[in-house]
Design a protein around this motif. Structure first.
Motif, PDB file in Angstrom:
ATOM      1  N   SER A   1       0.863  -1.182   0.000  1.00 52.82           N
ATOM      2  CA  SER A   1       0.000   0.000   0.000  1.00 52.82           C
ATOM      3  C   SER A   1       0.899   1.230   0.000  1.00 52.82           C
ATOM      4  O   SER A   1       1.551   1.501   1.023  1.00 52.82           O
TER       5      SER A   1
ATOM      6  N   PRO B   1       0.503   4.553   0.328  1.00 48.32           N
ATOM      7  CA  PRO B   1       0.377   5.521   1.435  1.00 48.32           C
ATOM      8  C   PRO B   1       0.853   4.950   2.773  1.00 48.32           C
ATOM      9  O   PRO B   1       1.560   5.628   3.531  1.00 48.32           O
ATOM     10  N   GLU B   2       0.486   3.705   3.049  1.00 50.77           N
ATOM     11  CA  GLU B   2       0.893   3.085   4.310  1.00 50.77           C
ATOM     12  C   GLU B   2       2.406   2.907   4.356  1.00 50.77           C
ATOM     13  O   GLU B   2       3.046   3.155   5.393  1.00 50.77           O
ATOM     14  N   PHE B   3       2.984   2.500   3.229  1.00 53.45           N
ATOM     15  CA  PHE B   3       4.414   2.278   3.213  1.00 53.45           C
ATOM     16  C   PHE B   3       5.170   3.592   3.376  1.00 53.45           C
ATOM     17  O   PHE B   3       6.194   3.651   4.080  1.00 53.45           O
ATOM     18  N   ARG B   4       4.698   4.654   2.746  1.00 51.57           N
ATOM     19  CA  ARG B   4       5.361   5.951   2.888  1.00 51.57           C
ATOM     20  C   ARG B   4       5.356   6.406   4.347  1.00 51.57           C
ATOM     21  O   ARG B   4       6.358   6.938   4.842  1.00 51.57           O
ATOM     22  N   ARG B   5       4.246   6.190   5.042  1.00 56.02           N
ATOM     23  CA  ARG B   5       4.188   6.550   6.468  1.00 56.02           C
ATOM     24  C   ARG B   5       5.191   5.734   7.276  1.00 56.02           C
ATOM     25  O   ARG B   5       5.900   6.268   8.140  1.00 56.02           O
ATOM     26  N   ARG B   6       5.232   4.435   6.994  1.00 54.99           N
ATOM     27  CA  ARG B   6       6.172   3.555   7.706  1.00 54.99           C
ATOM     28  C   ARG B   6       7.614   3.988   7.440  1.00 54.99           C
ATOM     29  O   ARG B   6       8.441   4.001   8.354  1.00 54.99           O
TER      30      ARG B   6
END
Length: 213
Positions: free
Chosen positions: A164, A166-171
């Motif tokens: 994902s 967006p999720e990976f960028r946050r992580r």
């Protein structure tokens, strides 16, 4: 380089401190013409080939840094691009893969100089390439696919199965902020991200001169 607040988290400093170079890379005339479909398909094949050389070197660096106590946290097998690029190049170019451009050779030489044993160097180039692929690349890939009538084959590079964006960028931003780097190495990382953007722009400029001049 835009001046960044030295007290801000590293991820924020990277985003704000390299905005000028990021925008310059995103504004490539070569990419604009690919999205518009006004260049021959061979021009896109050439871009895929240049990416292949870059990611071959970067992913060799990832293997070299996988056990590093700091840089190893940024090695994600699910992001590996070389197999997809190999398929794309075979689909687009057949047996005649384009040779590396001068700017691509300079880029891979820089990767060999800083990304195989320096955590700040590896993280800088990893961040610039993969976070770009998971950001602007998610718009660029489908646009190029539409322009050249590609349906899966030929643009696998832009598809991250099971990830994902967006999720990976946050992580990833959380990892940057938690990275055990000295302030000196953080500054080196910031400067190297600027250099990575310049290297990317130089490759696009070489492609522009070959195909759009």
């Amino acid at each position: 380089m835009t001046l960044a607040d030295p007290t801000a988290p590293l991820s924020t400093r990277l985003r704000t401190g390299t905005r000028t170079e990021h925008d310059a890379a995103q504004g490539s005339g070569f990419l604009d013409r690919l999205v518009a479909g006004t260049l021959p398909r061979a021009a896109y094949a050439d871009l895929a080939a240049q990416h292949w050389y870059i990611y071959e070197t970067l992913e060799q660096a990832a293997m070299a840094m996988a056990d590093h106590p700091v840089a190893g946290a940024f090695v994600f097998p699910e992001l590996t691009r070389l197999p997809a690029l190999s398929e794309d190049v075979a689909e687009l170019s057949g047996r005649g893969q384009p040779a590396p451009l001068p700017a691509t050779r300079h880029y891979t030489a820089r990767l060999r100089a800083v990304a195989f044993d320096k955590p700040w160097g590896f993280i800088a180039h990893h961040y610039t390439r993969y976070l770009g692929d998971l950001s602007g690349g998610q718009y660029l890939g489908p646009a190029i696919a539409r322009a050249y009538g590609l349906d899966g084959a030929g643009h696998r590079f832009f598809v991250f199965d099971g990830v994902s964006p967006p999720e990976f960028r946050r992580r990833y931003r959380d990892l940057l902020d938690a990275a055990a780097l000295s302030r000196e190495d953080e500054e080196r990382l910031l400067a190297e991200v600027v250099e990575a953007y310049r290297l990317n722009i130089a490759v696009l400029d070489d492609l522009q001169q070959r195909w759009a001049s």
